[in-house]
Write a protein that holds these residues in place. Structure first.
Motif, short mmCIF file in Angstrom:
data_model
loop_
_atom_site.label_atom_id
_atom_site.label_comp_id
_atom_site.label_asym_id
_atom_site.label_seq_id
_atom_site.Cartn_x
_atom_site.Cartn_y
_atom_site.Cartn_z
N ASP A 74 0.84 -1.21 0.00
CA ASP A 74 0.00 0.00 0.00
C ASP A 74 0.87 1.25 0.00
N ARG A 78 1.45 4.79 -2.50
CA ARG A 78 1.07 6.09 -1.95
C ARG A 78 2.22 7.10 -1.92
N ASN A 80 4.79 9.82 -2.82
CA ASN A 80 4.78 10.91 -3.80
C ASN A 80 6.19 11.17 -4.32
N GLU A 94 -1.82 14.27 2.98
CA GLU A 94 -2.30 12.88 2.98
C GLU A 94 -1.93 12.18 4.28
N ASP A 98 -4.41 10.65 7.15
CA ASP A 98 -4.29 9.26 7.63
C ASP A 98 -4.18 9.22 9.15
#
Length: 265
Positions: A74, A78, A80, A94, A98
Motif C-alpha cells: 500500500d 502512496r 509521492n 495525505e 491518515d
C-alpha cells in the motif's frame, strides 16, 4: 539512473548513518531497497549505498504510513515524487489525513475499552461470553449493548444461535428505526387506535416475533429487561418513551387480533 561517486561527497549519507538518524535498522533499509520501496540516490565506487536528505523525507513517509498500519505494498502506491513544494505539501496533507483517521479509530477503541470496563464491574462476576457479546455490540456502535448484561445465559444462547454481527446489526437498525417512529407518534399524541399507530405497532410486533423466533416463552424475559426504572443513557431514555406508548397500542393491536400472547404466556 543512480549517481556514482569515487568518495562520499558532502550531503550524502551511508546506510548506517541513515539508520542511526531515523531509528531503523540497516537490515530494514536494505529490505526497502530490495523491494524498490526506497532505493538510495547514489552509490560509491566501492559499492556503498548513499542516501540524501530527500531520501530521509521519503523514509519518514514510509515509517509514518507503516505506523498507521499500511502494508508495504500500500505504501509503495502512496509515495509521492516530492519534486515540488506543492507535492511535498500534498504528501504531508495525505499523511495528516491518515493520522486523523487513526486517531479517530484509537478514540473509538479507547471509548469501547472504557465502556466495557464499566460493564465488567457492573456484572460483578467473570463472564467471558457476556463480555464478548458486549464487545460485538460496542463494535457495531450499538447503544443498546447495556441490554446484554440483563439477559440470562439461556436467552443469550438463543440470540447467539440466531444472529451474527451482520444480521444483528441489521435487526437493531430496523428496531431503532421503528422505535424512532414510535417516539415521533408519542410526540404528536397520535391515538393508539389510529391506523398510523397500528401500522407501526404491527411492524414492531413483527420484529419482536423475529427476535424470539416465535418462542413466546421469551416474552416475560423481554418484558423484565425492557422494564427500565431509571434510564442511564440515551437509548434507555428512548426505550422508556417507546414502552409507555406501546403498552396501550399493543392492547388495541391484540384485541383486534383476538389473541394476547402476553396473557397466554
Amino acid at each position: 539512473m543512480m549517481a556514482k561517486f569515487r568518495a562520499i561527497p558532502e550531503g550524502f549519507m551511508t546506510v548506517g548513518e541513515v539508520a542511526k538518524k531515523m531509528g531503523v535498522t540497516v537490515r530494514t533499509l536494505q529490505y526497502y531497497d530490495k523491494e524498490e520501496l526506497l532505493s538510495p540516490s547514489a552509490e560509491s565506487e566501492g559499492g556503498r549505498r548513499l542516501y540524501t536528505d530527500k531520501d530521509l523525507i521519503m523514509l519518514h513517509q514510509i515509517i509514518s504510513l507503516k505506523s498507521l498500519g499500511f502494508s508495504l505494498k500500500d505504501i509503495k502506491g502512496r509515495l509521492n515524487s516530492l519534486k515540488t513544494p506543492a507535492e511535498v505539501a500534498n504528501a504531508l496533507t495525505e499523511q495528516a489525513d491518515d493520522i486523523r483517521q487513526k486517531i479517530a479509530q484509537l478514540q473509538t477503541s479507547l471509548s469501547e475499552i472504557e465502556q466495557l470496563k464499566v460493564e465488567v464491574l457492573q456484572i460483578q462476576t467473570v463472564d467471558f461470553k457476556k463480555y464478548a457479546d458486549i464487545i460485538v455490540n460496542l463494535q457495531m456502535k450499538n447503544d443498546s449493548y447495556s441490554l446484554i448484561k440483563s439477559f440470562d445465559d439461556d436467552t443469550l444462547d438463543q440470540i447467539r444461535s440466531r444472529f451474527d454481527k451482520k444480521s444483528g446489526q441489521d435487526f437493531m437498525d430496523r428496531l431503532n428505526r421503528v422505535s424512532d417512529q414510535i417516539v415521533e407518534l408519542q410526540k404528536e399524541n397520535v391515538p393508539a387506535e389510529s391506523e398510523q399507530c397500528q401500522q407501526v405497532v404491527q411492524e414492531y410486533w413483527t420484529l419482536i416475533t423475529e427476535f424470539t423466533n416465535g418462542d413466546m416463552t421469551m416474552l416475560p424475559k423481554l418484558m423484565e429487561v425492557g422494564n427500565i426504572d431509571t434510564a442511564t443513557n440515551a437509548w434507555e431514555e428512548k426505550q422508556k418513551i417507546v414502552n409507555s406508548y406501546l403498552e396501550p397500542a399493543l392492547q388495541v393491536y391484540f384485541s383486534r387480533l383476538g389473541t394476547n400472547p402476553f396473557e397466554e404466556v
